[in-house]
Write an enzyme that holds these catalytic residues in place. Structure first.
Site, PDB file in Angstrom:
ATOM      1  N   HIS A 358       0.816  -1.211   0.000  1.00 50.81           N
ATOM      2  CA  HIS A 358       0.000   0.000   0.000  1.00 50.81           C
ATOM      3  C   HIS A 358       0.851   1.262   0.000  1.00 50.81           C
ATOM      4  CE1 HIS A 358      -3.369  -2.718   0.561  1.00 50.81           C
ATOM      5  NE2 HIS A 358      -3.992  -1.769  -0.109  1.00 50.81           N
ATOM      6  N   CYS A 670     -10.200  -0.155 -10.915  1.00 52.87           N
ATOM      7  CA  CYS A 670      -9.500   0.896 -10.155  1.00 52.87           C
ATOM      8  C   CYS A 670      -8.154   0.436  -9.592  1.00 52.87           C
ATOM      9  CB  CYS A 670     -10.383   1.419  -9.024  1.00 52.87           C
ATOM     10  SG  CYS A 670     -10.775   0.172  -7.796  1.00 52.87           S
TER      11      CYS A 670
HETATM   12  C1  PEP Z   1      -7.092  -3.238  -5.498  1.00 50.85           C
HETATM   13  O1  PEP Z   1      -6.986  -4.174  -4.722  1.00 50.85           O
HETATM   14  O2  PEP Z   1      -6.877  -3.330  -6.717  1.00 50.85           O
HETATM   15  C2  PEP Z   1      -7.499  -1.901  -5.016  1.00 50.85           C
HETATM   16  C3  PEP Z   1      -7.769  -0.929  -5.854  1.00 50.85           C
HETATM   17  O3  PEP Z   1      -7.534  -1.690  -3.694  1.00 50.85           O
HETATM   18  P1  PEP Z   1      -6.250  -1.567  -2.719  1.00 50.85           P
HETATM   19  O4  PEP Z   1      -5.044  -1.428  -3.592  1.00 50.85           O
HETATM   20  O5  PEP Z   1      -6.498  -0.399  -1.859  1.00 50.85           O
HETATM   21  O6  PEP Z   1      -6.287  -2.850  -1.973  1.00 50.85           O
END
Ligand code: PEP
Ligand code: MG
Length: 747
Positions: A358, A670
């Site tokens: 993250h 996304c």
């Molecule tokens: C994903 O898992 O692709 C996402 C957009 O959420 P995160 O990266 O916050 O887990």
């Protein structure tokens, strides 16, 4: 010194040097001995590198600040090299060519005598002696030094030009975290490793010793407190660990060792590092395997002491006088990133982690270059200069000026490209065969709201609500959340905002609600699972979203990590209840659209069952890749295997698109794939019409879309669906980008 002794002295030195087996030890011997023979406070050896810069190889008397390289021709050293004769001055700082070497505490030494080292007609370096008094070297000593140097040149000629044992321009490879290049000064995050701490001069010995005792006292109290909290559940082994820590803290040997390091002139963190290293090594050398293993306890205790010491030295204070900050840490946390103003944050270096951590995702969102998983960097000097090359996933340690200006050139080119693309800001993202794609942005900090608007985002496709939670030290109240979300709706008035409910757990740990006891955090208490089990938090959050959205905000509520109908049902019940409560309380609210992230693979086949309970789906390709390939997105060991262009991922995303279309569900993507030009060719080919990505990537993707006919993308997708390797898929996509003359987009 009588002249007859010169040769004797030199022979003695030559013999002693030849006894030593490493160049580092040899140059050390030379500077120590010359200083003793001539009777000076300082003796420093500089050698020329391939760019003619003068590299400080070893010094007796100067504070070890880490790598020092004087640009070619600069300073008194440069002058001596250029003019090829000795320079002997009483007051160096008064000389017009004076060049101060920062942090060496050189200012304490007034006089300067530099002599060139010449080997077969070429100047290969300069030997400098300095004294505190403003008195030039007498002519006998100068002559002695010149004679010594004429011999020394032959000894040092073949030595490698290194900076105090470390090579300049040292490239260290890691994993690409976020693209772009950053140049700045390293600042270690709070939870930094003690072994990464550098030596620094101690300015006030008594104060440092008092601080050391206060620290011991504080950590003892912290240990007692932790033990009392955990005593009920502690297995005996862990309880004995507390005991080990406490007795180590009471050990006079450790206490005195740190004191004596401080008295030798090292600051407290450096003294602590040296002492812990010393004791850990004592244990490591023991024969008994049990005692040998105790070295780890000592190391842990060292880190604990260091963390406690850092506690009072908030990051904000430490970056105050740094212009361009490179944050460095095991895993630079989201709150560390938030503590640095965005115009100061030049880059991020993580010892651990991968491109899907993250930290990397947030760095991408903010457009900050990041390199992950490079392993622990030891002996970091304060304000050490780094280059972070997020495009190739490497960093450069000890970069010299020349390399920095080469990288600066790349930064300038990147800016030019962005300038060129900024002309597209208000143009639609439409393919040459008239397929319009909606481009939204991913956001989470208030600081990244305006970049999205600046780059022409048509809304927020993913607002990671956990980020405002992660940068605090307690859960935000309903009103505090209303205020934050209100800013988001205000910035994107009249545009869709997809707000995701709290997605903590895994590598996103709330400082005030850590979940640390899970064997497999990625498969554990994460996302909607955590929220449903802490329903009071979810209720507060949903109420805040509804209140902030009111009747004008285009709120879409997005649920993370959904894998079962029960989770959806629980949420819908809670939403109805929240709407009822707020209606009764007189707030103007309306029912938002509700959708699920498709990131746990189980969700894909279930979409037809959920079609009447949701309005849309958003593919989270980061987690979908992690769970489909069973590859931890945060593990640098498997980072090279983690690939969203893996054929299985492409097939599953394509399947999701087909199912969503059949079910009449709106669909967006996304994850980071939406910002990868290669992947976007495939996504457009699948017929996806909404993509959400970090703001800085948006102009490139728009540029691509405006050049890529959807029909062509569909053909390429068809071809790629017949391939069984990510490498082959990537090769096909690269050829396509070349044909479109768009390779500059994938730097
Ligand atoms: C994903 O898992 O692709 C996402 C957009 O959420 P995160 O990266 O916050 O887990
Ligand atoms: Mg996710």
């Amino acid at each position: 010194m009588a002249r007859t002794n010169i040769l004797l002295e030199f022979n003695r030195l030559q013999n002693e040097v030849s006894e030593l087996d490493t160049p580092a030890a040899q140059v050390r011997k030379i500077v120590d001995s010359v200083s003793e023979i001539i009777g000076t406070d300082v003796c420093t050896l500089y050698l020329k590198d391939q760019h003619d810069d003068m590299v400080l190889v070893s010094s007796h008397g100067l504070v070890d600040t880490g790598p020092v390289s004087i640009p070619a021709g600069r300073g008194l050293v440069g002058l001596v090299a250029r003019e090829r004769h000795a320079l002997n001055v009483a007051r160096a700082s008064a000389h017009p060519n004076f060049f101060y070497v920062e942090g060496t505490a050189e200012e304490r030494f007034e006089s300067f005598c530099g002599v060139p080292l010449v080997h077969y007609g070429k100047v290969i370096g300069v030997l400098v002696v300095q004294r505190t008094g403003a008195v030039a070297l007498d002519s006998d000593s100068e002559a002695l030094l010149i004679t010594l140097c004429s011999q020394l040149a032959h000894i040092v000629a073949d030595m490698p030009v290194t900076l105090q044992g470390a090579h300049i321009n040292t490239y260290i490879g890691g994993v690409r975290g976020s693209s772009g290049i950053g140049i700045g000064q390293g600042v270690l995050c709070d939870h930094g490793e003690l072994f990464s701490v550098a030596d620094e001069p101690c300015t006030d010995v008594e104060a440092a010793i008092a601080e050391w005792h206060a620290l011991l006292h504080k950590v003892r109290a912290e240990l007692e407190h932790e033990e009392s909290l955990l005593s009920a559940q502690l297995p005996t082994q862990a309880s004995s660990l507390f005991h080990t820590y406490s007795s180590l803290l009471a050990d006079h040997a450790l206490i005195q060792q740190v004191e004596s390091e401080i008295r030798n002139g090292n600051w407290l963190p450096g003294a602590l590092r040296k002492s812990i290293h010393y004791f850990a090594n004592l244990f490591l050398e023991m024969e008994d395997p049990y005692l040998r293993a105790r070295h780890e306890d000592i190391h842990h205790l060292g880190n604990k002491l260091y963390a406690s010491l850092q506690g009072k030295n908030a990051l904000a204070e430490r970056i105050a006088s740094v212009q361009q900050v490179i944050l460095i840490g095991d895993q630079v946390s989201i709150s560390d990133i938030a503590a640095v103003p965005s115009d100061k944050l030049a880059g991020i270096i993580c010892f651990e982690g991968s491109s899907m951590s993250h930290t990397a995702v947030l760095a991408n969102a903010l457009g900050v270059p990041a390199v992950m998983g490079i392993g622990v960097l030891k002996h970091l000097r304060s304000r050490e200069r780094f280059i972070v090359d997020g495009n190739t996933g490497r960093i450069v340690r000890y970069p010299n000026d020349r390399l920095c200006s080469e990288f600066q050139q790349l930064i300038n080119e990147e800016r030019l490209l962005l300038d060129k693309l900024s002309a597209l800001r208000d143009l639609p993202a439409i393919t040459p065969d008239d397929h319009e794609i909606r481009l939204l942005t991913n956001s989470g900090l208030l600081a990244d709201l305006s970049p999205g608007r600046k780059h022409g985002a048509q809304g927020i496709g993913l607002y990671r609500t956990e980020i405002p939670f992660l940068v605090r030290d307690s859960f935000p109240s309903e009103q505090e959340q209303v205020d934050v979300y209100g800013e988001v709706f205000k910035a994107y008035a009249g545009m869709p905002v997809y707000m995701r409910t709290l997605d903590v757990g895994g590598d996103k740990q709330l400082p005030y609600f850590p979940i640390t006891d899970e064997e497999n955090p990625a498969l554990g208490w994460r996302g909607i699972r955590f929220s449903i089990d802490n329903i009071q938090l979810l209720m507060t959050q949903v109420r805040a979203m509804l209140r902030a959205g009111g009747t004008t905000g285009d709120l879409h509520v997005l649920l993370p990590m959904i894998s079962a109908a029960e989770e959806l049902n629980s949420f819908n019940e809670l939403l109805s209840e929240a709407l009822r409560q707020l209606g009764e309380e007189g707030y103007p609210v309306r029912r938002p659209r509700v959708g699920v992230m498709v990131e746990v693979p189980a969700a894909i086949s279930q979409l037809p069952f959920w079609r009447n309970r949701i309005d849309f789906v958003s593919i989270g390709s980061n987690d979908l890749t992690q769970y489909l390939l069973a590859l931890d997105r945060n593990n640098s060991r498997v980072a090279s295997r983690y690939d969203s262009l893996h054929p299985a991922v492409i097939h599953e995303i394509n399947r999701t698109v087909v199912i969503a279309r059949d079910c009449g569900l709106a669909l967006s993507l996304c994850g980071e794939m939406a910002a990868d030009p290669l992947a976007v060719i495939l996504l457009i080919g699948m017929g996806i019409t909404t993509l959400s990505m970090s703001a800085v990537k948006l102009p490139r993707i728009k540029y691509l879309i405006r050049k890529l006919p959807q029909q062509r993308a569909a053909q390429i997708l068809k071809q790629c669906l017949t391939l069984d390797s990510a490498q082959d898929i990537r090769a096909v996509l690269n050829v396509e980008l070349q044909k479109l003359e768009l390779t500059e987009l994938i730097k």
